[in-house]
Design a protein around this motif. Sequence first.
Motif, short mmCIF file in Angstrom:
data_model
loop_
_atom_site.label_atom_id
_atom_site.label_comp_id
_atom_site.label_asym_id
_atom_site.label_seq_id
_atom_site.Cartn_x
_atom_site.Cartn_y
_atom_site.Cartn_z
N THR A 1 33.02 25.18 16.74
CA THR A 1 32.09 25.32 17.89
C THR A 1 31.44 26.52 18.39
OG1 THR A 1 33.17 22.90 18.77
CG2 THR A 1 31.47 23.80 20.20
N GLN B 1 28.84 27.30 15.47
CA GLN B 1 27.68 26.38 15.64
C GLN B 1 26.61 27.14 17.11
OE1 GLN B 1 27.77 22.64 16.07
NE2 GLN B 1 29.99 22.55 14.89
N GLN B 2 27.14 27.41 18.36
CA GLN B 2 27.10 27.83 19.95
C GLN B 2 26.26 29.16 19.03
OE1 GLN B 2 30.22 27.73 22.83
NE2 GLN B 2 29.44 25.58 22.80
N LYS C 1 22.24 29.31 17.04
CA LYS C 1 21.74 28.84 18.36
C LYS C 1 21.04 30.30 19.09
CE LYS C 1 23.31 23.86 18.94
NZ LYS C 1 23.96 23.44 19.49
#
Length: 400
Positions: free
Chosen positions: A67, A70-71, A74
């Motif tokens: 996670t 993924q964050q 961005k």
Amino acid sequence: MSDSKPNLIQGEDTRPTRFCFEGDYCAPTASGRITRELVLAARGLEMPLSLRERKAYGPRLDEPLPTFLQQLAKRPPSGHVRIFCLPAFALPDSVERGAFWAISGFDAVHPMPGEIASMKRVEKLWVPSAMHRRVLQKSGMPAMKLEILPPAVNRKIFHPRAESVDELGPNAFRFLAVVNPLRRKGIDLILRAYIEEFKSGEPVRLILKLTHMPKLKKDFAYEISDLGKRLGALNKMFAPVVVYSETWSDAKLAGLMAGCQAFVTANRAYHTALAAREAMAAGLPVVGPACLADLIGLNEETGYLVPTHEAPIEADGLFANSPATVIDEVDIAAMRKRMREAFTEAKHAREKGRMASRAGRADPDWKTLAAAMLSAAPRPVSKPPSQTASAAPSLGSKPP
């Protein structure tokens, strides 16, 4: 102008340096895995981070990224220091903004001028071994630019007691090779040695863990495009060969290693030898080229060193636009002999595996390596220094 130390108070920024890691972090390659591990380790050090994908040849991970990654992906890819986690042949010529750092590898046995030239443009460079550093220093690269970052092994995952996978099949002595279709990985040499040495009916298996099968429509010169046909030709006349070409998690790969008895590798060129390091941590003796003694400290207590000889390889045979050159290939007769030795003296092979697992326990982990990079970072400057500060050390590029 005064000879005293420059006063940087007005232009100094007390915020920590922000790092932007750039690499193919979605790939199961060594450079992709190094990127992921370093970023996750740096998170625990509260380092300001960003992430930018640099797509390279190869497959993508089937499983979702953690996670945090993924964050992070961005966010805008900004940073005072750009850290490229790529092989030497894939490094860019320059960076638009920020300091140009890299974590990179190359064939330290037969280094190519183009790769050496690309690394000389980097302001700070981490290489996998002292052998790599010696090559670069001999080429004229200043020692102050160079650091060693031996790829760490996550010993919470790779260890002899990892849960074995279900696909291993009948009980046998299992040789494992973690490879891909690239010619420099030497899968053809491994297959030849195994098939010529072992006969059908012997309690032995060769397990090939591939990242993927060849891209047949692309027909890259540096890839073994007819690998599928070669594997399909292995029938009941030969000792069994088992192929897994799916992208696996590290935990499943560790389980595969734990279920085998020896690791075999025959690369024509090594950059990091990460898979061999992980196999040793998992308790496998390594059968591989003599250069692994310098690269990962392999010796006769932890594996089976195989002599090599020089062989030509054509242009584009190692990677895109690689020149025609010579490389080291394992001696097939010697590799057959060492594989037979491991198979025949299985108890001795197990002892070598135990020694291999112990050998790297004192090596630095990913968090230690990330902390070393943090300590090398300059403090960002929020505005250009005044004339009185013009003598301050500089990395030669503007912060973003």
